[in-house]
Design a protein around this motif. Structure first.
Motif, PDB file in Angstrom:
ATOM      1  N   MET A  92     -74.604   6.675  -3.709  1.00  0.00           N
ATOM      2  CA  MET A  92     -74.692   5.226  -3.511  1.00  0.00           C
ATOM      3  C   MET A  92     -73.689   4.798  -2.450  1.00  0.00           C
ATOM      4  O   MET A  92     -72.522   5.140  -2.517  1.00  0.00           O
ATOM      5  CB  MET A  92     -74.395   4.505  -4.835  1.00  0.00           C
ATOM      6  CG  MET A  92     -74.628   3.017  -4.784  1.00  0.00           C
ATOM      7  SD  MET A  92     -76.350   2.583  -4.521  1.00  0.00           S
ATOM      8  CE  MET A  92     -77.113   3.376  -5.927  1.00  0.00           C
ATOM      9  N   GLU A  93     -74.138   4.047  -1.463  1.00  0.00           N
ATOM     10  CA  GLU A  93     -73.228   3.645  -0.406  1.00  0.00           C
ATOM     11  C   GLU A  93     -72.262   2.575  -0.883  1.00  0.00           C
ATOM     12  O   GLU A  93     -72.505   1.875  -1.856  1.00  0.00           O
ATOM     13  CB  GLU A  93     -74.014   3.133   0.794  1.00  0.00           C
ATOM     14  CG  GLU A  93     -74.753   1.829   0.519  1.00  0.00           C
ATOM     15  CD  GLU A  93     -75.589   1.378   1.693  1.00  0.00           C
ATOM     16  OE1 GLU A  93     -75.217   1.699   2.812  1.00  0.00           O
ATOM     17  OE2 GLU A  93     -76.592   0.720   1.470  1.00  0.00           O
ATOM     18  N   ASN A  94     -71.136   2.455  -0.207  1.00  0.00           N
ATOM     19  CA  ASN A  94     -70.121   1.476  -0.535  1.00  0.00           C
ATOM     20  C   ASN A  94     -70.377   0.199   0.250  1.00  0.00           C
ATOM     21  O   ASN A  94     -70.154   0.130   1.447  1.00  0.00           O
ATOM     22  CB  ASN A  94     -68.735   2.037  -0.197  1.00  0.00           C
ATOM     23  CG  ASN A  94     -67.634   1.038  -0.502  1.00  0.00           C
ATOM     24  OD1 ASN A  94     -67.818   0.156  -1.323  1.00  0.00           O
ATOM     25  ND2 ASN A  94     -66.501   1.193   0.155  1.00  0.00           N
ATOM     26  N   ASP A 144     -83.209   2.860  -5.665  1.00  0.00           N
ATOM     27  CA  ASP A 144     -82.435   3.385  -6.793  1.00  0.00           C
ATOM     28  C   ASP A 144     -82.013   2.263  -7.738  1.00  0.00           C
ATOM     29  O   ASP A 144     -82.138   2.384  -8.966  1.00  0.00           O
ATOM     30  CB  ASP A 144     -81.196   4.122  -6.285  1.00  0.00           C
ATOM     31  CG  ASP A 144     -81.522   5.456  -5.635  1.00  0.00           C
ATOM     32  OD1 ASP A 144     -82.636   5.974  -5.864  1.00  0.00           O
ATOM     33  OD2 ASP A 144     -80.668   5.979  -4.896  1.00  0.00           O
ATOM     34  N   TYR A 145     -81.489   1.172  -7.178  1.00  0.00           N
ATOM     35  CA  TYR A 145     -81.104   0.033  -8.007  1.00  0.00           C
ATOM     36  C   TYR A 145     -82.296  -0.497  -8.801  1.00  0.00           C
ATOM     37  O   TYR A 145     -82.187  -0.806  -9.991  1.00  0.00           O
ATOM     38  CB  TYR A 145     -80.551  -1.099  -7.137  1.00  0.00           C
ATOM     39  CG  TYR A 145     -79.120  -0.942  -6.703  1.00  0.00           C
ATOM     40  CD1 TYR A 145     -78.103  -0.674  -7.613  1.00  0.00           C
ATOM     41  CD2 TYR A 145     -78.764  -1.096  -5.360  1.00  0.00           C
ATOM     42  CE1 TYR A 145     -76.782  -0.552  -7.210  1.00  0.00           C
ATOM     43  CE2 TYR A 145     -77.441  -0.979  -4.949  1.00  0.00           C
ATOM     44  CZ  TYR A 145     -76.461  -0.706  -5.874  1.00  0.00           C
ATOM     45  OH  TYR A 145     -75.153  -0.587  -5.460  1.00  0.00           O
ATOM     46  N   ILE A 174     -79.134  -4.259   1.702  1.00  0.00           N
ATOM     47  CA  ILE A 174     -79.018  -2.969   1.019  1.00  0.00           C
ATOM     48  C   ILE A 174     -80.058  -2.026   1.630  1.00  0.00           C
ATOM     49  O   ILE A 174     -81.199  -2.436   1.876  1.00  0.00           O
ATOM     50  CB  ILE A 174     -79.263  -3.109  -0.501  1.00  0.00           C
ATOM     51  CG1 ILE A 174     -78.270  -4.103  -1.111  1.00  0.00           C
ATOM     52  CG2 ILE A 174     -79.156  -1.759  -1.205  1.00  0.00           C
ATOM     53  CD1 ILE A 174     -78.541  -4.410  -2.581  1.00  0.00           C
ATOM     54  N   SER A 175     -79.692  -0.785   1.858  1.00  0.00           N
ATOM     55  CA  SER A 175     -80.619   0.167   2.455  1.00  0.00           C
ATOM     56  C   SER A 175     -81.829   0.387   1.547  1.00  0.00           C
ATOM     57  O   SER A 175     -81.757   0.189   0.325  1.00  0.00           O
ATOM     58  CB  SER A 175     -79.931   1.509   2.711  1.00  0.00           C
ATOM     59  OG  SER A 175     -79.697   2.186   1.486  1.00  0.00           O
ATOM     60  N   ASP A 178     -74.142  -1.213 -11.802  1.00  0.00           N
ATOM     61  CA  ASP A 178     -74.977  -1.584 -10.662  1.00  0.00           C
ATOM     62  C   ASP A 178     -74.882  -3.071 -10.365  1.00  0.00           C
ATOM     63  O   ASP A 178     -74.753  -3.491  -9.204  1.00  0.00           O
ATOM     64  CB  ASP A 178     -76.435  -1.201 -10.918  1.00  0.00           C
ATOM     65  CG  ASP A 178     -76.663   0.292 -10.861  1.00  0.00           C
ATOM     66  OD1 ASP A 178     -75.911   0.982 -10.149  1.00  0.00           O
ATOM     67  OD2 ASP A 178     -77.590   0.778 -11.536  1.00  0.00           O
ATOM     68  N   GLY A 237     -84.116  -5.102  -0.836  1.00  0.00           N
ATOM     69  CA  GLY A 237     -82.832  -4.945  -0.174  1.00  0.00           C
ATOM     70  C   GLY A 237     -82.347  -6.172   0.557  1.00  0.00           C
ATOM     71  O   GLY A 237     -81.241  -6.167   1.105  1.00  0.00           O
ATOM     72  N   SER A 288     -68.845  -2.834   5.808  1.00  0.00           N
ATOM     73  CA  SER A 288     -70.141  -2.188   5.950  1.00  0.00           C
ATOM     74  C   SER A 288     -71.045  -3.042   6.827  1.00  0.00           C
ATOM     75  O   SER A 288     -71.129  -4.255   6.654  1.00  0.00           O
ATOM     76  CB  SER A 288     -70.802  -2.013   4.578  1.00  0.00           C
ATOM     77  OG  SER A 288     -72.167  -1.672   4.733  1.00  0.00           O
ATOM     78  N   ILE A 308     -83.257   3.097   0.529  1.00  0.00           N
ATOM     79  CA  ILE A 308     -83.052   4.138  -0.487  1.00  0.00           C
ATOM     80  C   ILE A 308     -82.233   3.599  -1.647  1.00  0.00           C
ATOM     81  O   ILE A 308     -82.585   3.781  -2.821  1.00  0.00           O
ATOM     82  CB  ILE A 308     -82.364   5.362   0.143  1.00  0.00           C
ATOM     83  CG1 ILE A 308     -83.298   6.053   1.136  1.00  0.00           C
ATOM     84  CG2 ILE A 308     -81.927   6.349  -0.939  1.00  0.00           C
ATOM     85  CD1 ILE A 308     -82.659   7.197   1.884  1.00  0.00           C
ATOM     86  N   ASP A 309     -81.130   2.911  -1.348  1.00  0.00           N
ATOM     87  CA  ASP A 309     -80.288   2.375  -2.413  1.00  0.00           C
ATOM     88  C   ASP A 309     -80.995   1.261  -3.177  1.00  0.00           C
ATOM     89  O   ASP A 309     -80.843   1.141  -4.397  1.00  0.00           O
ATOM     90  CB  ASP A 309     -78.973   1.880  -1.838  1.00  0.00           C
ATOM     91  CG  ASP A 309     -78.033   3.019  -1.477  1.00  0.00           C
ATOM     92  OD1 ASP A 309     -78.259   4.147  -1.959  1.00  0.00           O
ATOM     93  OD2 ASP A 309     -77.100   2.799  -0.699  1.00  0.00           O
TER      94      ASP A 309
END
Length: 202
Positions: free
Chosen positions: A1-3, A38-39, A31-32, A90, A166, A8, A34-35
């Protein structure tokens, strides 16, 4: 998971938009992909989703979506009182990223789960007394994209956004005093969508 910290590029890639009698912040790639995916899957499975009953026009009706309320405060609207479930890791991670954009602290989040295109949010203003006179509300979208419409109460001017997974849309300043907003239903096939609306209960 990115910060998602203040430095950023995803946290600062949006822009503040001045609209008549209001102020918006729009970051379509907050938010990307991919993330965000996931979320979406973790929150879909991890939150206690409920279909709540509210009072509208003198009668009780089921809301056309599922909801979960998390954070630190009790929230009441349309005859419904919601008691908070604890923060999840999350929800806290996304909250922190939103706070760095908005320069304010959020103590609660209303999560909405739109199961398909027939689930919707009707025209309304987030202007309950406990939100304060000029609330800042940060809306993060995960999953299926949906149309979001704001309408000026006096001029009837409309502003529309396509809330893709995102994305972040912040409503601030006097927006809740002069504009209403909605997520219209659609006949088109839509996969589920989660909308996280971070807010501060006074």
């Amino acid at each position: 998971m990115e910060n998602l910290d203040l430095f950023s590029p995803l946290a600062v890639s949006g822009e503040w938009l001045d609209i008549p009698d209001g102020k918006l912040f729009w970051a379509p790639n907050f938010i990307s992909a991919i993330d965000a995916d996931d979320y979406f899957h973790r929150l879909s499975a991890g939150l206690n989703w409920q279909q709540e009953t509210i009072r509208m026009f003198g009668r009780e009706v089921l809301q056309p979506r599922l909801q979960a309320w998390c954070g630190e405060a009790v929230y009441s609207y349309s005859g419904l009182t919601m008691y908070p479930a604890p923060w999840t890791p999350d929800l806290l991670a996304i909250k922190s990223a939103c706070e760095q954009v908005c320069y304010c602290r959020f103590n609660s989040v209303l999560a909405n789960l739109y199961r398909n295109g027939q689930d919707y949010m009707g025209w309304h203003q987030d202007n309950e007394t406990e939100l304060g006179p000029q609330p800042t509300i940060a809306s993060v979208s995960l999953g299926e994209g949906r149309r979001f419409v704001l309408k000026h109460l006096a001029s009837k001017q409309k502003v529309e956004f396509n809330l893709q997974s995102g994305s972040l849309l912040v409503m601030a300043g006097t927006t809740q005093q002069f504009w209403s907003h909605s997520v219209p239903k659609t006949q088109r096939f839509k996969n589920p969508r989660i909308n996280l609306t971070y807010r501060t209960i006074c």
